[in-house]
Design a protein around this motif. Structure first.
Motif, PDB file in Angstrom:
ATOM      1  N   LEU A  88      62.236 -14.318 -20.371  1.00 40.17           N
ATOM      2  CA  LEU A  88      63.531 -14.434 -20.804  1.00 40.17           C
ATOM      3  C   LEU A  88      63.393 -15.000 -22.449  1.00 40.17           C
ATOM      4  N   ASN A  89      62.547 -15.858 -22.494  1.00 43.32           N
ATOM      5  CA  ASN A  89      62.459 -16.462 -23.832  1.00 43.32           C
ATOM      6  C   ASN A  89      61.962 -15.348 -24.883  1.00 43.32           C
ATOM      7  N   GLY A 108      67.873 -12.595 -26.911  1.00 42.92           N
ATOM      8  CA  GLY A 108      68.679 -12.027 -28.265  1.00 42.92           C
ATOM      9  C   GLY A 108      68.299 -10.752 -28.693  1.00 42.92           C
ATOM     10  N   LYS A 109      67.662 -10.024 -27.772  1.00 46.57           N
ATOM     11  CA  LYS A 109      67.213  -8.848 -28.236  1.00 46.57           C
ATOM     12  C   LYS A 109      67.744  -7.707 -27.317  1.00 46.57           C
ATOM     13  N   GLU A 110      67.896  -6.633 -27.571  1.00 48.67           N
ATOM     14  CA  GLU A 110      68.396  -5.523 -26.726  1.00 48.67           C
ATOM     15  C   GLU A 110      67.557  -4.184 -27.289  1.00 48.67           C
ATOM     16  N   ASN A 111      67.634  -3.294 -26.163  1.00 51.00           N
ATOM     17  CA  ASN A 111      66.883  -2.014 -26.136  1.00 51.00           C
ATOM     18  C   ASN A 111      65.362  -2.044 -26.397  1.00 51.00           C
ATOM     19  N   PHE A 168      65.652  -7.211 -17.211  1.00 51.46           N
ATOM     20  CA  PHE A 168      65.547  -6.064 -18.485  1.00 51.46           C
ATOM     21  C   PHE A 168      66.667  -5.402 -18.507  1.00 51.46           C
ATOM     22  N   LEU A 169      67.777  -5.614 -17.939  1.00 55.96           N
ATOM     23  CA  LEU A 169      69.036  -4.531 -17.756  1.00 55.96           C
ATOM     24  C   LEU A 169      69.515  -4.040 -19.104  1.00 55.96           C
TER      25      LEU A 169
END
Length: 100
Positions: free
Chosen positions: A15-16, A20-23, A40-41
């Protein structure tokens, strides 16, 4: 078949890494029952496991079934992780991991 266990400390570390990141393109090596997949949805998750892993869950099988040293990939990965599988790698698998 035993039940897969998600370790709290591993959850926290992952999680760390994605905070704040996506894709992100994420590869889990030795995914087995995919206990970390739900973290990781908002990402592009792929699980890799051996072709002869009869203990993996049939309802959500690995996206990639191969010995790691035979693994070919089309895109780069932002995060690659494995919880216990790497300890079972032979020299060819380790060489491939470093290359990937």
């Amino acid at each position: 078949m035993g039940k897969s266990i998600a370790y709290k400390e591993i959850n926290n570390l992952l999680l760390n890494e994605i905070k704040g990141k996506e894709n992100l393109n994420i590869l889990e090596i030795g995914c087995g029952g995919k206990v970390y997949k739900d973290l990781f949805l908002n990402h592009n998750y792929q699980g890799l496991d051996m072709e002869n892993s009869t203990w993996t869950l049939e309802k959500d099988p690995p996206e990639i079934l191969t010995k790691f040293s035979n693994f070919t990939y089309q895109n780069n990965f932002d995060l690659i992780f494995g919880v216990t599988a790497i300890s079972m790698f032979d020299d060819n698998d380790l060489t491939t991991l470093i290359r990937v």
